[in-house]
Write an enzyme that holds these catalytic residues in place. Sequence first.
Site, short mmCIF file in Angstrom:
data_model
loop_
_atom_site.label_atom_id
_atom_site.label_comp_id
_atom_site.label_asym_id
_atom_site.label_seq_id
_atom_site.Cartn_x
_atom_site.Cartn_y
_atom_site.Cartn_z
N ASP A 92 -34.89 -29.17 -35.74
CA ASP A 92 -33.51 -29.22 -35.25
C ASP A 92 -33.42 -29.48 -33.76
O ASP A 92 -34.15 -28.89 -32.98
CB ASP A 92 -32.83 -27.86 -35.49
CG ASP A 92 -32.63 -27.55 -36.96
OD1 ASP A 92 -31.74 -26.75 -37.27
OD2 ASP A 92 -33.39 -28.10 -37.79
N ASP A 96 -30.38 -32.19 -38.41
CA ASP A 96 -29.63 -31.37 -37.46
C ASP A 96 -29.77 -31.87 -36.03
O ASP A 96 -30.16 -31.14 -35.12
CB ASP A 96 -30.03 -29.89 -37.56
CG ASP A 96 -29.27 -29.19 -38.68
OD1 ASP A 96 -29.32 -27.96 -38.76
OD2 ASP A 96 -28.62 -29.90 -39.49
N HIS A 149 -26.19 -30.56 -40.88
CA HIS A 149 -25.16 -30.84 -39.89
C HIS A 149 -24.82 -32.32 -39.79
O HIS A 149 -23.92 -32.71 -39.05
CB HIS A 149 -25.59 -30.32 -38.50
CG HIS A 149 -25.31 -28.87 -38.32
ND1 HIS A 149 -24.21 -28.40 -37.65
CD2 HIS A 149 -25.97 -27.77 -38.76
CE1 HIS A 149 -24.22 -27.08 -37.67
NE2 HIS A 149 -25.27 -26.67 -38.34
N SER A 158 -5.12 -36.98 -31.83
CA SER A 158 -4.40 -37.24 -30.58
C SER A 158 -4.30 -35.99 -29.72
O SER A 158 -3.91 -36.05 -28.57
CB SER A 158 -2.99 -37.73 -30.89
OG SER A 158 -2.29 -36.69 -31.56
N ASP A 197 2.72 -21.73 -23.32
CA ASP A 197 3.53 -22.68 -22.58
C ASP A 197 3.51 -24.02 -23.29
O ASP A 197 2.52 -24.69 -23.33
CB ASP A 197 2.94 -22.82 -21.18
CG ASP A 197 3.98 -23.21 -20.18
OD1 ASP A 197 5.17 -23.20 -20.54
OD2 ASP A 197 3.61 -23.51 -19.05
N ASN A 211 5.70 -27.76 -23.99
CA ASN A 211 6.88 -28.55 -23.60
C ASN A 211 7.91 -28.54 -24.72
O ASN A 211 7.61 -28.52 -25.88
CB ASN A 211 6.48 -29.98 -23.24
CG ASN A 211 5.62 -30.62 -24.31
OD1 ASN A 211 5.48 -30.07 -25.39
ND2 ASN A 211 5.06 -31.75 -24.01
N ASP A 252 9.68 -30.45 -26.22
CA ASP A 252 10.04 -31.55 -27.12
C ASP A 252 9.48 -31.35 -28.52
O ASP A 252 9.44 -32.27 -29.32
CB ASP A 252 9.56 -32.89 -26.54
CG ASP A 252 8.04 -32.93 -26.46
OD1 ASP A 252 7.51 -33.97 -26.05
OD2 ASP A 252 7.40 -31.90 -26.78
N GLU A 284 -3.94 -27.16 -25.21
CA GLU A 284 -3.32 -26.05 -24.50
C GLU A 284 -3.34 -24.80 -25.36
O GLU A 284 -3.59 -23.71 -24.88
CB GLU A 284 -1.86 -26.39 -24.18
CG GLU A 284 -1.63 -26.71 -22.73
CD GLU A 284 -0.15 -26.87 -22.43
OE1 GLU A 284 0.64 -26.96 -23.37
OE2 GLU A 284 0.18 -26.91 -21.26
#
Lengths: 114, 692
Positions: B161, B190, B223, B633, B669, B671, B673, B680
């Site tokens: 590995d 692996d 893996h 994204s 926190d 945004n 929208d 985050e």
Amino acid sequence: VVAEIEKKITEAFEVFDRESNKTVDVREIGCIVRSLGCFPSEAEVHELLAKVEVEEPSGFVHLEKFLPVMTKVLLDRSYQPIPEDVLLHAFEALDENKCGYITKEDLVKYLTEE
Amino acid sequence: AFKAAVLIQQWYRRYVARLEMRRRCTWRIFQSIEYACEQDQIKLHNFFSYLMDQFTPSSSKERDFISRMFVSGESYKEAELEKYCDYESIEVPDSYTGPRLSFPLLPDHATALLEAFKQKQQLHARYVLNLLHETRKHLKQLPNISHVSTCYSEEVTVCGDLHGQLDDLFLIFYKNGLPSPSKSYVFNGDFVDRGKQSLEILIILFTFLLIYPKEVHLNRGNHEDHMVNLRYGFTKEVMQKYKVHGKKILRMFQNVFCWLPLATLIDQKVLIIHGGISDTTDLDMLEKIQRDKFISVLRIKKRKELSTKPEMEAINGENKSETDAAGNEAAPRLSLQPQSAQAPSTANRLEFSRWLRQTVQEQMDTCRRLVDISESESEELTYSSMVSLKDVDEPCWTRQEEWKQILDILWSDPMPQEGCRENKVRGGGCYFGPDVTEKFLEKYNLQFLIRSHECKQEGYEFCHNRKVLTIFSASNYYEIGSNRGAYVKLGPDLVPHFVQYQANKTAHMLTMTQRQGIPESAFRALREKLFAHTSALISAFKAYDGDNTGRITLSNWATAVESVLRLGLPWRMLRPQLVRSTEDGMLEYKSWLDDLAMEQRSQEHIQSSLLEVIYRNRSNLETIFRIIDRDHSGLISFEEFQQTWKLFSSHMNIELTDDGINDLVRSIDFNKDGNIDFNEFLEAFRLVKQCQ
């Protein structure tokens, strides 16, 4: 209380039990005993080993034999820790030049002298 | 004076012994957490299966959401794959100073790559894709079991590995030399995950594979599987390093992984596989399997794997049980066919339906357990084609058996006891004993097995009477100084010679304080886990505290903790590090748990039980989010988040109001929208972790 002690011993034993078959290498016994809070000297470890090893020394110690012997050790509080001031005295006794340390070679010398 | 010396020796030995014990306990902690994680992965898979079977979408939105989540990624026919992951249209700017590859590859390209990676440069996406296309072409020609002979090159070097630890690969090449016509290499799986340079390792290995096809051999590891990658870091690494083309690259890797050979055989005498064997491992079957059909071991079970999309939308509106039958038709129905003869000939419909449900359940349980046929990306099995398969004798079983073969090869571990049993710790493969090894070697006239898969302190370890060799090449795997890496060389005499190393030279000479640091991080990890199970622990403690005094004995503490965490750790030995204060052998458990919580909690006022749950399932959540975030994204909508949370909490049996979710979201926190920056959100968890 005894049950608790036995559990503790078994746990420590199992940490060194590589193959999970309730046996450990003879050479690890000293380590196990010490990690359970005891301060045996080398000679005392050998004594202990004599009690737990099988007749034909296979190099392994079985939990079955170790458990009762070790339980007694813990109950009797054999191999007590060395109080700090005694330890300090010991260091001072060997530190002839009073430099605050002793070297490995010094220690070896004292241990192996007749 | 002698007495004094003895005293000192006594004390010193005790000190060393304590350190040794601590070291071993640390090892155990890391290992058991690692395996528990792997088990979690399996649990995650089961979680999805559970959802598929149990969750009733209460709105069309939710239905869409689930179907989006569970219908696996767009399947590509081969030609489409080439078109989608095309590289030729990608322009390489003149400003690019990294290595430029041209095909066929030459040794100079390899050295250029090695140099570039040492300078922390990155290979341009175009070349990565190109390389992957060529690698795939090459791998497709290879058999499932590669054959190596020691008469072509004097020695074969086998590495275990690597797990993204590029420094170790560099070390190996430095100590042993680069692959060449006189230097054969086998890399036993692996290569990726956990370490941060999985990409570079793969690029280098594939490059050498193409330059020296006769001398370089790669085996697939557990893996090399995109579902595992989602959790353990490879997916993240690729997306971070290749923001524009990451998706394409990942898809190519997914495909390339399933074309990796499964095993290597040296001189017909030494078999090299990543995990191990089982008592049913059959080399003949392994040779014949179409290995590319098994893309992932941990595939989310396709709910509608038989129907094309339009069909599914039509079914969506109907009774859930019907769709279940239709959707899960493949596995259980096919195997029910032969058994229908044995159905109880009872006229009682109730009895019959109960029997039916039970049998179906059993079939589903066996099928569900990790084992899922992942249809090849190159064909879309329509309902009708599946129906025609029904005519073939035992399609399901054969496929399932093939599946088990691969699973065992990639996931099994040796055990000292005789026999062969399920590997419940990892959740896949089995534990195989020395008798299984013996029979296997005899059956195929082999001398010994080489495998990897498990981290070993010295980088290698024999077991089963020196018939099984574990080789592990990622040094300092758990922590700096935790273990050495090693590789093994075999000459024509097939006598193994080992070379050990440790990537960080200074690890050898760790100071006392640094060495203390290793156990510290292990204990920190352990305390995290304890915190994550606060509620369960409280229940367990209360069970021992009949009089409700708020205290329990240390002995009961140890038993309770093990029953909740199930890590198999020596709790009594670890107690001094985990429990600060005790009064005459009794522990005030509430305040102990509060102390733990204080370490973990952040300034945000999130309900503590919620935090606990999040914490416990942090990696699960990450994985889930990453699956939902299909276009990688990093953004998921608030609604998606809500729905995910609902799904999740219904599985975890958590009572959670919509208000609770809102509070949670508000404390992060984001945004306004309606989009949550996925990173985050994860950062919020990391902040919690850092506030200790």
